[in-house]
Design a protein around this motif. Structure first.
Motif, short mmCIF file in Angstrom:
data_model
loop_
_atom_site.label_atom_id
_atom_site.label_comp_id
_atom_site.label_asym_id
_atom_site.label_seq_id
_atom_site.Cartn_x
_atom_site.Cartn_y
_atom_site.Cartn_z
N LYS A 1 23.12 -30.37 -71.08
CA LYS A 1 22.30 -29.40 -70.37
C LYS A 1 23.20 -28.38 -69.67
CE LYS A 1 21.95 -32.41 -66.29
NZ LYS A 1 21.06 -33.26 -65.49
N VAL B 1 24.13 -26.31 -66.50
CA VAL B 1 23.96 -26.51 -65.07
C VAL B 1 24.46 -25.29 -64.31
CG1 VAL B 1 24.58 -27.94 -63.09
CG2 VAL B 1 24.24 -29.01 -65.34
N HIS C 1 18.61 -26.18 -64.70
CA HIS C 1 19.22 -27.31 -64.01
C HIS C 1 20.19 -26.76 -62.96
CE1 HIS C 1 17.53 -30.13 -66.90
NE2 HIS C 1 17.94 -29.32 -67.87
N SER D 1 15.80 -29.48 -62.58
CA SER D 1 16.34 -30.65 -61.89
C SER D 1 17.30 -30.16 -60.82
CB SER D 1 17.07 -31.58 -62.86
OG SER D 1 18.27 -30.97 -63.34
N GLY E 1 11.63 -31.59 -61.79
CA GLY E 1 12.16 -32.66 -62.62
C GLY E 1 12.15 -34.03 -61.97
#
Length: 323
Positions: A12, A14, A65, A95, A135
């Motif tokens: 992912k 970030v 994220h 998230s 998330g």
């Protein structure tokens, strides 16, 4: 270690924010992976001293994220960081991860007398109140918290991930010319309980503190350091008094060399100066003193000063952001 292109594509992306004193560590973390992008915050103050903070590109964070690298180096910097930490999950992010390498109140985790304030519990409650993101709960990454039972101080709104800097130490020890002559020393039973399973392939020595009148004396409890390069291992150092007394005991029992490792070099009031190589006697005391970069102000202060070496958490943090 930098990731390969195939590994990078599976991860992912970030967006990593950071407190200014963590900038060097944040840049090192971002250098570990093309899937970590540094983001910036304007840290300002109003005339009355209270924070005037602006998160750049906030609307672009929706569905992304997001992580924040924090440093709670003093009570004076916690409030402004919490202000950001409480807002980021509410920006409709996919998230949110908070990386707090050093949990500063970890050694104040219990009450011995009625009226004692266990500030480890207080800080845990403050972090537990981080809002839930789209998330789910916040992932909270902490390194070598002082007492493992402190995981139970956190509520269900955060998911604590307790990491350790010990793999960095093991890697460094294997690089030493006397790697086959290393003995690990623990300054007390608490350090032994905390770390011995992570270092069980090394011979060990355990010291302990005993009270004689008004003094606390360090003594050798078990193990034989004679003729070996002994490395004292603990989670953190404050004044360094225990490490110094432990070094004296180990040297008196025949240790060929003594070094030290702590994950968190707190060193209030420049107490690190007690360990610098100023003359022949101080050079004999500690051959190496390894710390991580969990306390950025200390890292800046001890730069290029023997016997200190910094083992960076950057790679481990980059991995933690992918969990």
């Amino acid at each position: 270690m930098a990731l390969s292109e195939s590994q990078s594509n599976k991860q992912k992306h970030v967006h990593l924010f950071y407190y200014p004193e963590c900038e060097d560590l944040a840049r090192n973390v971002a250098a570990q992976s093309s899937n970590i992008t540094l983001q910036t915050i304007k840290w300002r103050n109003f005339d009355d001293g209270f924070p005037n903070i602006y998160i750049n590109n906030a609307q672009d964070l929706r569905g992304q994220h997001v992580a924040f690298l924090a440093s709670f180096s003093s009570t004076g910097v916690i409030f402004e960081q919490l202000s950001v930490i409480y807002l980021l999950p509410r920006l409709f992010v996919a998230s949110f991860t908070l990386v707090l390498p050093f949990f500063p109140t970890g050694s104040f985790e219990r009450m011995e007398d009625e009226g004692d304030v266990a500030t480890a519990f207080t800080l845990s409650r403050m972090l537990t109140n981080i809002p839930i993101s789209r998330g789910g709960p916040t992932s909270l990454v902490i390194y070598d918290i002082h007492a493992l039972q402190e995981r139970f101080y956190f509520g269900d709104h955060v998911l604590p991930l307790f990491e350790t800097g010990i793999p960095l130490l093991k890697q460094r020890l294997h690089q030493l010319p006397d790697a086959d002559n290393i003995v690990i020393a623990f300054p007390d039973d608490g350090a032994w309980k905390r770390f011995h399973k992570l270092l069980d392939h090394f011979p060990t020595v355990v010291c302990n503190k005993v009270r004689e009148g008004d003094k606390r004396i360090v003594r050798l409890k078990e193990g034989n350091p004679a003729g070996c390069h002994v490395v004292i291992v603990d989670d953190l150092v404050q004044s360094g008094g225990t490490l110094i007394e432990c070094q004296k005991v180990l040297a008196a029992h025949g240790a060929a060399k003594v070094s030290a490792y702590v994950t968190h070099g707190v060193f209030p009031k420049r107490s690190w100066e007690r360990f610098t190589h100023k003359d022949e006697s101080s050079e004999k005391a500690f051959s190496y003193f390894w710390i991580t970069d969990s306390c950025p102000l200390t890292v800046n202060a001890i730069a290029n000063k023997a016997p200190f070496e910094v083992l960076s958490l950057a790679g481990s943090i980059a991995d933690g952001l992918q969990i």
